[in-house]
Scaffold this motif. Sequence first.
Motif, PDB file in Angstrom:
ATOM      1  N   ASP A   1       5.908  13.269   4.044  1.00 34.17           N
ATOM      2  CA  ASP A   1       7.174  12.541   4.061  1.00 34.17           C
ATOM      3  C   ASP A   1       6.925  11.144   4.582  1.00 34.17           C
ATOM      4  O   ASP A   1       6.183  10.946   5.522  1.00 34.17           O
ATOM      5  CB  ASP A   1       8.158  13.251   4.996  1.00 34.17           C
ATOM      6  CG  ASP A   1       8.775  14.448   4.324  1.00 34.17           C
ATOM      7  OD1 ASP A   1       8.929  14.411   3.091  1.00 34.17           O
ATOM      8  OD2 ASP A   1       9.082  15.415   5.035  1.00 34.17           O
ATOM      9  N   HIS A   2       7.560  10.204   3.975  1.00 30.06           N
ATOM     10  CA  HIS A   2       7.320   8.809   4.279  1.00 30.06           C
ATOM     11  C   HIS A   2       8.628   8.141   3.935  1.00 30.06           C
ATOM     12  O   HIS A   2       9.400   8.702   3.159  1.00 30.06           O
ATOM     13  CB  HIS A   2       6.199   8.320   3.371  1.00 30.06           C
ATOM     14  CG  HIS A   2       5.537   7.080   3.851  1.00 30.06           C
ATOM     15  ND1 HIS A   2       5.522   5.934   3.118  1.00 30.06           N
ATOM     16  CD2 HIS A   2       4.881   6.815   4.990  1.00 30.06           C
ATOM     17  CE1 HIS A   2       4.862   5.005   3.794  1.00 30.06           C
ATOM     18  NE2 HIS A   2       4.466   5.510   4.924  1.00 30.06           N
ATOM     19  N   VAL A   3       8.896   6.966   4.504  1.00 30.46           N
ATOM     20  CA  VAL A   3      10.163   6.325   4.162  1.00 30.46           C
ATOM     21  C   VAL A   3      10.308   6.285   2.646  1.00 30.46           C
ATOM     22  O   VAL A   3       9.409   5.831   1.935  1.00 30.46           O
ATOM     23  CB  VAL A   3      10.249   4.904   4.745  1.00 30.46           C
ATOM     24  CG1 VAL A   3      11.442   4.164   4.164  1.00 30.46           C
ATOM     25  CG2 VAL A   3      10.356   4.964   6.259  1.00 30.46           C
TER      26      VAL A   3
ATOM     27  N   THR B   1       0.831  -1.194   0.000  1.00 33.90           N
ATOM     28  CA  THR B   1       0.000   0.000   0.000  1.00 33.90           C
ATOM     29  C   THR B   1       0.866   1.243   0.000  1.00 33.90           C
ATOM     30  O   THR B   1       1.856   1.326   0.691  1.00 33.90           O
ATOM     31  CB  THR B   1      -0.885  -0.005   1.257  1.00 33.90           C
ATOM     32  OG1 THR B   1      -0.070  -0.355   2.360  1.00 33.90           O
ATOM     33  CG2 THR B   1      -1.999  -1.002   1.122  1.00 33.90           C
ATOM     34  N   ARG B   2       0.490   2.176  -0.773  1.00 33.29           N
ATOM     35  CA  ARG B   2       1.233   3.419  -0.887  1.00 33.29           C
ATOM     36  C   ARG B   2       0.345   4.541  -0.399  1.00 33.29           C
ATOM     37  O   ARG B   2      -0.838   4.577  -0.697  1.00 33.29           O
ATOM     38  CB  ARG B   2       1.546   3.662  -2.361  1.00 33.29           C
ATOM     39  CG  ARG B   2       2.925   4.143  -2.615  1.00 33.29           C
ATOM     40  CD  ARG B   2       3.067   4.264  -4.123  1.00 33.29           C
ATOM     41  NE  ARG B   2       4.210   3.518  -4.598  1.00 33.29           N
ATOM     42  CZ  ARG B   2       5.454   3.884  -4.417  1.00 33.29           C
ATOM     43  NH1 ARG B   2       5.739   4.972  -3.744  1.00 33.29           N
ATOM     44  NH2 ARG B   2       6.438   3.163  -4.893  1.00 33.29           N
ATOM     45  N   ARG B   3       0.933   5.436   0.325  1.00 31.05           N
ATOM     46  CA  ARG B   3       0.119   6.542   0.822  1.00 31.05           C
ATOM     47  C   ARG B   3      -0.078   7.579  -0.253  1.00 31.05           C
ATOM     48  O   ARG B   3       0.790   7.811  -1.059  1.00 31.05           O
ATOM     49  CB  ARG B   3       0.816   7.178   2.002  1.00 31.05           C
ATOM     50  CG  ARG B   3       0.791   6.293   3.186  1.00 31.05           C
ATOM     51  CD  ARG B   3       1.223   7.103   4.344  1.00 31.05           C
ATOM     52  NE  ARG B   3       0.788   6.420   5.547  1.00 31.05           N
ATOM     53  CZ  ARG B   3       0.919   6.940   6.737  1.00 31.05           C
ATOM     54  NH1 ARG B   3       1.437   8.133   6.878  1.00 31.05           N
ATOM     55  NH2 ARG B   3       0.529   6.289   7.782  1.00 31.05           N
ATOM     56  N   GLN B   4      -1.230   8.206  -0.195  1.00 33.85           N
ATOM     57  CA  GLN B   4      -1.523   9.250  -1.174  1.00 33.85           C
ATOM     58  C   GLN B   4      -1.523  10.617  -0.515  1.00 33.85           C
ATOM     59  O   GLN B   4      -1.896  11.597  -1.136  1.00 33.85           O
ATOM     60  CB  GLN B   4      -2.896   8.973  -1.813  1.00 33.85           C
ATOM     61  CG  GLN B   4      -3.022   7.591  -2.443  1.00 33.85           C
ATOM     62  CD  GLN B   4      -2.041   7.351  -3.566  1.00 33.85           C
ATOM     63  OE1 GLN B   4      -1.724   8.246  -4.334  1.00 33.85           O
ATOM     64  NE2 GLN B   4      -1.502   6.144  -3.654  1.00 33.85           N
TER      65      GLN B   4
ATOM     66  N   PHE C   1      14.374   8.562   5.818  1.00 32.25           N
ATOM     67  CA  PHE C   1      14.412   7.309   6.568  1.00 32.25           C
ATOM     68  C   PHE C   1      14.226   7.610   8.047  1.00 32.25           C
ATOM     69  O   PHE C   1      15.176   7.787   8.813  1.00 32.25           O
ATOM     70  CB  PHE C   1      15.724   6.564   6.319  1.00 32.25           C
ATOM     71  CG  PHE C   1      15.734   5.186   6.925  1.00 32.25           C
ATOM     72  CD1 PHE C   1      14.965   4.180   6.373  1.00 32.25           C
ATOM     73  CD2 PHE C   1      16.481   4.914   8.047  1.00 32.25           C
ATOM     74  CE1 PHE C   1      14.942   2.915   6.932  1.00 32.25           C
ATOM     75  CE2 PHE C   1      16.466   3.648   8.625  1.00 32.25           C
ATOM     76  CZ  PHE C   1      15.694   2.646   8.055  1.00 32.25           C
ATOM     77  N   ALA C   2      12.979   7.690   8.428  1.00 34.72           N
ATOM     78  CA  ALA C   2      12.598   7.984   9.815  1.00 34.72           C
ATOM     79  C   ALA C   2      11.101   7.756   9.909  1.00 34.72           C
ATOM     80  O   ALA C   2      10.428   7.618   8.891  1.00 34.72           O
ATOM     81  CB  ALA C   2      12.932   9.431  10.159  1.00 34.72           C
ATOM     82  N   LEU C   3      10.593   7.701  11.141  1.00 36.28           N
ATOM     83  CA  LEU C   3       9.149   7.685  11.295  1.00 36.28           C
ATOM     84  C   LEU C   3       8.611   9.059  10.899  1.00 36.28           C
ATOM     85  O   LEU C   3       9.273  10.071  11.090  1.00 36.28           O
ATOM     86  CB  LEU C   3       8.773   7.393  12.754  1.00 36.28           C
ATOM     87  CG  LEU C   3       9.075   5.990  13.285  1.00 36.28           C
ATOM     88  CD1 LEU C   3       8.633   5.887  14.740  1.00 36.28           C
ATOM     89  CD2 LEU C   3       8.381   4.921  12.452  1.00 36.28           C
TER      90      LEU C   3
END
Lengths: 404, 400
Positions: free
Chosen positions: A11-13, A4-7, B3-5
Amino acid sequence: MAGTRRQDGLDHVDLSYPPEAEEFRAELRAWLTANIPAAWTEPGFWATVGEDEAFDLRRDWERRKALAGFAGIDWPVEYGGRGGTPAMRAIHDSELVRARAPRSVNSLGLVFLAPTVMAVGTPEQKADIIGPMLRNEVIWCQGFSEPDAGSDLAALRTRGVLDGDEFVVNGQKVWTTFAGRGDRIFTMVRTEPGSSRHRGLSLLLIDMHAPGVEVRPIRQMSGVSEFGEVFLTDVRVPASQCLGGIGNGWATAMLLLSFERGAAGISQYTAYRQAYDEIVRVARALGRAGDPVLRQELARRRVELECLHYQAMHVLTEVEQGRDLGASSSVTKLQWSQAYQGLFETFDELLGADVALLRPTADLDLTALRQESFWTRSVTIWGGSSQVQRTIVAERVLGLPRGS
Amino acid sequence: MYFALTDEQRALAETVRAFLADRFDLRAVRAVVDDERGDGHPADLWRAIGEQGWLSVCVPPEHGGLGLGLLDAQVIAREFGAGVVPGPWATTVLAGAAVRRVGSPEQAAAVLGPLGAGELVATVALRGPGGRFGRSGIAVRADAAGRLDGAASGVEYAHVADVIVVAATEPVAATEPATEPATEPATEPVAVPTGGGSGRGDGGVGLYLLERGGDGVRIERQASIDGTTRLAALTLTGAPAVRLPGSDAAALADLLRRGAVLAAADLAGVARAALTRTVAYDTERVQFGRPVGSFQALAHHLADLHVAVTMAEHAVLYAAHALDEGRPDADLAVAVAKSKANQAAGDATAAMVQYHGGIGYTWEHDTHFFYKRAKRLVAAFGDSRQHLEHLARLTVDTVG
């Protein structure tokens, strides 16, 4: 199913670099391909070249790289830098390792002194120091440690007495990288008579070709002499060569040491992965890659290398987000130094009865790996020993009470 | 590069932590641990978990879930580990992942909606008595009609699960050529490489949905060292079950990888909590006229543990992301994460006992919850030996 990919656009990994950073990578990679002689990339090449010749080759090569625009990657353009991002700096360092480029001969100046000069230097110092350093016209040494001031830097005793508009400096520095090849040295000196500990110190920039400066090489356990001792006897240093203010040396030194290469872990990972693969090839050549105990050990070392990579990406994230790294540089130091050292302990183990031989078989020359193995004994000592780092983590990260 | 929460994930972690402190602290955990005959499944806790949406993280939006990934699930798993929380949350999430990934649309519709709402408890039975995690450890056989025979051991919360996902070996269909290797490798990787065919013929493994109350299903509780869960043995005698139609050896490997990441996240949480609680205790505890935490022997070891736990947290984050995104290094990342989390949690919980001194060895103190939970999870979904050998296959045997 690709997960699943966020929309939400937050910022996300995300392990990719921005397009401009990848363009920079391609440009640099092309330059490196065209400008590194093939012989230099052979494993063990640098071990076959004399120390003097190797230094000159590295110095000139690095200068050409700078003139081609591949230096000061994340420095402002006004200082001759490229005005790039921390990620581009990480890519630069990593690509150099990947291409087996020679290591920098001016890294203490480039990493620590230059950003300090940019932050607190006078206009004259900025003009005098940064450009010539970037072009390797001036090689910089660091003069912090002394025989009685190693981990305890504040115990330093080298003294400077003001005489007119010059300091007269007497004392001794030790563990100075490239002492025999340096042109100038940034030095911690006690400039207030009778002061103690962190007070009364100044950071002086000393000409190593001046009268009264004597250098003696120190031969390391690996056999090479990259370090040296620097003896200072009545060396006259203009007061204008004080960086960050007279008597303000401790604060200036702490600022200087804070310029840890936030992105350095990425290139260290690249380098240690090369070492890992070479060690695996040795294990295979000796018929030991099937040993189940050794396989467990190698895998355990690999776990630590991967963790170093994650930590490096995390630090790069924090730097790019403008967050304060705090004492996390101690975590990084412990992780990289111990992962690196541990990898070479496994190298020694896998050699078994051949550990004492540089050429255990006719077609296996371990000279370069052996040099590196010895080198890893030093990495848990310099730059803040593991014991110092653990104390920092215990007190400043975990908040444990200070020891007495 | 990020690369972090995220702030959102940090907020989620804080919400779970605050909820547990308020509604299910260590006194509540102790009540579950001491009630050895109880089902280990506090109803209030489960209801609250459902209300909070912590079961719907990995359920797709079309089934009423949040449609997030393991990256978000691991945030919750870490906090549940830190709180040594009992209950079938992780097994339910994992069983849901199997149904979502290889179940039919009808199975997904039947299971995932209720599962996300907390109306359905699920678990996984992947290993026979004495068996390892992986194909060679399965002791259940399926026949062509989907009836299951055999045994599974150490199944979490089987006695309260509405649905159990069972791994079973399958007869090779007569019409399809057998491609199974004649002999199994001496050391089987926990995760078989992905992408290897599909259907019954290729690997002779399938995943089956089993209902607890069905015919031929016997569930017997097994005594366990870890009071923060409940384990059971499953004996199946011609038990009718429904195959997840997309399941095969690769699906089993995928499920084991997901289980390993959730276990590693739980372990990272256990390790962090063990370290934090030990630091707090040793800051207060005075011997020889000073806090024992000021002694370098303790302080330096605790600093090393902080490094190890931090690395385990990173490794779990990376592995969860790699699985969510289907990255080519996901297999390697899972092996790294599980073996690092194993080490960090094993060391941190042993240090917790040691650095609490005598009180740390008592039943009365909470240290043993952490120590025992770590013991169980270190061996779950592949122990370190298994993951390290797999890593050696990926990193030693592939160097050119």
